[in-house]
Scaffold this motif. Structure first.
Motif, PDB file in Angstrom:
ATOM      1  N   VAL A  82     -71.273  81.758 -64.714  1.00 28.85           N
ATOM      2  CA  VAL A  82     -71.138  82.436 -63.346  1.00 28.85           C
ATOM      3  C   VAL A  82     -72.323  81.659 -62.350  1.00 28.85           C
ATOM      4  N   TRP A  83     -73.220  81.263 -62.850  1.00 30.84           N
ATOM      5  CA  TRP A  83     -74.262  80.356 -62.251  1.00 30.84           C
ATOM      6  C   TRP A  83     -73.932  79.133 -61.887  1.00 30.84           C
ATOM      7  N   TRP A  84     -73.224  78.304 -63.002  1.00 36.04           N
ATOM      8  CA  TRP A  84     -72.985  77.061 -62.852  1.00 36.04           C
ATOM      9  C   TRP A  84     -71.408  76.993 -61.556  1.00 36.04           C
ATOM     10  N   GLN A  89     -77.227  82.007 -56.520  1.00 37.83           N
ATOM     11  CA  GLN A  89     -77.506  83.420 -56.067  1.00 37.83           C
ATOM     12  C   GLN A  89     -76.592  84.364 -56.972  1.00 37.83           C
ATOM     13  N   ALA A  90     -75.212  84.116 -57.103  1.00 37.43           N
ATOM     14  CA  ALA A  90     -74.459  84.822 -57.666  1.00 37.43           C
ATOM     15  C   ALA A  90     -75.092  85.067 -59.260  1.00 37.43           C
ATOM     16  N   GLY A  91     -75.562  83.758 -59.969  1.00 35.07           N
ATOM     17  CA  GLY A  91     -75.913  83.806 -61.367  1.00 35.07           C
ATOM     18  C   GLY A  91     -77.068  84.784 -61.525  1.00 35.07           C
ATOM     19  N   THR A 254     -72.895  92.774 -53.713  1.00 32.54           N
ATOM     20  CA  THR A 254     -71.563  93.685 -53.287  1.00 32.54           C
ATOM     21  C   THR A 254     -70.456  92.413 -53.818  1.00 32.54           C
ATOM     22  N   ASP A 255     -70.701  91.670 -54.706  1.00 33.87           N
ATOM     23  CA  ASP A 255     -69.788  90.754 -55.145  1.00 33.87           C
ATOM     24  C   ASP A 255     -69.054  91.691 -56.354  1.00 33.87           C
ATOM     25  N   THR A 256     -67.746  91.947 -56.161  1.00 39.61           N
ATOM     26  CA  THR A 256     -67.089  92.792 -56.917  1.00 39.61           C
ATOM     27  C   THR A 256     -66.933  92.252 -58.387  1.00 39.61           C
ATOM     28  N   PHE A 257     -66.622  90.848 -58.524  1.00 46.05           N
ATOM     29  CA  PHE A 257     -66.474  90.057 -59.821  1.00 46.05           C
ATOM     30  C   PHE A 257     -67.832  90.384 -60.325  1.00 46.05           C
ATOM     31  N   VAL A 258     -69.102  90.168 -59.875  1.00 47.01           N
ATOM     32  CA  VAL A 258     -70.268  90.157 -60.468  1.00 47.01           C
ATOM     33  C   VAL A 258     -70.611  91.479 -60.915  1.00 47.01           C
ATOM     34  N   VAL A 259     -70.387  92.474 -59.970  1.00 47.93           N
ATOM     35  CA  VAL A 259     -70.632  93.948 -60.392  1.00 47.93           C
ATOM     36  C   VAL A 259     -69.929  94.263 -61.585  1.00 47.93           C
ATOM     37  N   TYR A 260     -68.514  93.876 -61.662  1.00 46.74           N
ATOM     38  CA  TYR A 260     -67.825  94.422 -62.630  1.00 46.74           C
ATOM     39  C   TYR A 260     -68.061  93.748 -64.284  1.00 46.74           C
TER      40      TYR A 260
END
Length: 361
Positions: A82-84, A89-91, A254-260
Motif C-alpha cells: 500500500v505504501w509503495w 500517507q496511505a501506507g 477516510t480512504d475506504t480501501f485502507v479502512v477495509y
C-alpha cells in the motif's frame, strides 16, 4: 454485413474485461478489491482447510503466537505494498489502522474468553466457535465499513460525531471496572438470547444445531447447542466492539480501501491471538487503560485537526502515539502482575476442569 467471427468476439471481450478491472469502485480500481478478496480467501482456505482440519485440535500458546506473528507480518507486508503503490500517507494510515484495530481486538478477545468459559465450552471446541465467528465478523465489518464510508462521504461532519463518540467511549472505559464472569451470565443480552432461542443444556459434540422434542409443544424442533449459543454471543460482542473500532479507523483515514483492508487483516489474526491472550488474560490488567487513551487520542486528533483546524497531525504521529501507548500498557501490565503467573495457572486449570464437568453434565 458479415457476422463477427468467434476470434473477433474474443478480441473484443478481452479489452472490455480489462476496462472493467480498471473501473473505480469506492475510490479504487476493481482489480484491487478483487485481488484483496482473493488473498483473504486463500488465507482462510490455508488456515481453516489445511492447518486445522482436525476439529478436535487444541491450539497451544506457542502455535497461537506463531500464527499471530504470521498474520501480523503478512498484514505489514500488505501495508508495504500500500505504501509503495498508494503513497507514504496511505501506507502510514494503513499501518496505524492495523495497529489500532489489532489493539482494540485484544479487548474483544478477553470478552470472548469470558463468554466461552462461562458457558462451559471445552478448550478443544473453542477454535470451532472462533472459525465461524471470524467468518461472520468479516462480513459484518464489511457491511459496517460500507455504511460508515457512505456516511462520511455524504457528510464530512459525521467525523466530528465519530470523534465525540470515541472520546466518550475512552472516558467510559477508563472509569468502568472489569466485567466479572458472574455478571456476564446475568446480563440482559444473555437472558434475551436464551428466551429468543431454544438452547440445549448440554453439548452435542461439535454440532451447532440438534433436532429434539420441545417440552412445550411435544413436537420435534431445532435447538441450538451451547456451542451455537456461544457463537451468537461472540458475534454480538463483535458488533458491539465494531461500534468502537469502525469510527476509530475512519478517524484515522477516510480512504475506504485502507479502512477495509486494515480492518480485515486485524480480524484474520484474531482467532490465532485468542489462544495466547486467553491463557494470560490476568497478565494484561492495564491494557484496557492503554486502549482507552488510544481512543481518546484518536478522537481528540479529529477535534483539533479536522473540526477546528488548529493543528495538522501527520499520520506518522498517530502511528507513533498509538504504538507507544499500546506497548506501555502491555509492559506495565506484565510488570505489575509479575510473580502472579503460578496463581493464574492454578486458577485456569481449576476453571478448565469445572468447564469440562459442566460440559459433560
Amino acid at each position: 454485413m458479415s457476422e463477427p467471427t468467434l476470434s473477433s468476439q474474443r478480441s473484443i471481450a478481452v479489452p472490455q474485461m480489462v476496462d472493467f478491472l480498471y473501473l473505480e469502485w469506492l475510490g479504487k480500481p476493481v482489480w484491487m478489491w478483487l485481488g484483496f478478496h482473493a488473498l483473504v480467501a486463500a488465507l482462510l482456505a490455508f488456515d481453516l482447510g489445511l492447518l486445522h482440519r482436525d476439529k478436535e485440535h487444541e491450539i497451544g500458546i506457542r502455535e497461537s503466537l506463531l500464527l499471530t506473528a504470521f498474520y501480523f507480518s503478512l498484514g505489514l507486508v500488505f501495508g508495504a505494498w500500500v505504501w509503495w503503490y498508494l503513497g507514504p500517507q496511505a501506507g502510514q494510515e494503513y499501518v496505524t489502522g492495523l495497529v489500532v484495530e489489532k489493539s482494540l481486538s485484544m479487548d474483544n478477545v478477553f470478552v470472548i474468553a469470558v463468554i466461552l468459559t462461562s458457558l462451559g465450552i471445552p478448550r478443544a471446541a473453542h477454535h470451532r466457535v472462533l472459525v465461524w465467528g471470524i467468518l461472520a465478523a468479516v462480513l459484518l465489518r464489511g457491511l459496517m465499513i460500507g455504511l460508515g464510508a457512505a456516511l462520511v462521504h455524504q457528510a464530512h461532519w459525521v467525523l466530528s460525531l465519530f470523534a465525540a463518540f470515541l472520546i466518550y467511549a475512552g472516558l467510559k472505559m477508563l472509569v468502568s471496572g472489569a466485567e466479572e464472569e458472574g455478571d456476564f451470565q446475568d446480563s440482559a443480552w444473555v437472558r434475551w438470547t436464551r428466551k429468543a432461542f431454544r438452547v440445549t443444556p448440554e453439548l452435542h459434540g461439535q454440532r451447532f444445531v440438534v433436532r429434539k422434542t420441545d417440552p412445550a409443544t411435544g413436537r420435534k424442533a431445532l435447538w441450538l447447542t451451547p456451542l451455537a449459543f456461544a457463537l451468537v454471543l461472540v458475534n454480538g460482542a463483535d458488533v458491539i466492539f465494531a461500534v468502537d473500532s469502525v469510527p476509530a479507523i475512519f478517524a484515522i483515514t477516510t480512504d475506504t480501501f485502507v479502512v477495509y483492508t486494515s480492518n480485515i487483516f486485524a480480524i484474520l489474526g484474531l482467532r490465532a491471538l485468542y489462544f495466547a491472550l486467553a491463557a494470560m488474560v490476568d497478565r494484561f490488567a492495564y491494557l484496557k487503560t492503554a486502549l482507552a487513551f488510544i481512543l481518546i487520542f484518536i478522537g481528540a486528533k479529529i477535534v483539533v485537526a479536522d473540526t477546528f483546524h488548529l493543528v495538522d497531525v501527520p499520520p506518522w504521529v498517530s502511528l507513533v502515539v498509538t504504538v507507544v501507548l499500546l506497548v506501555a500498557g502491555v509492559v506495565y501490565s506484565l510488570w505489575r502482575t509479575r510473580g502472579e503467573q503460578a496463581v493464574v495457572d492454578e486458577r485456569d486449570a481449576r476453571m478448565e476442569r469445572e468447564a469440562e464437568a459442566r460440559g459433560r453434565a
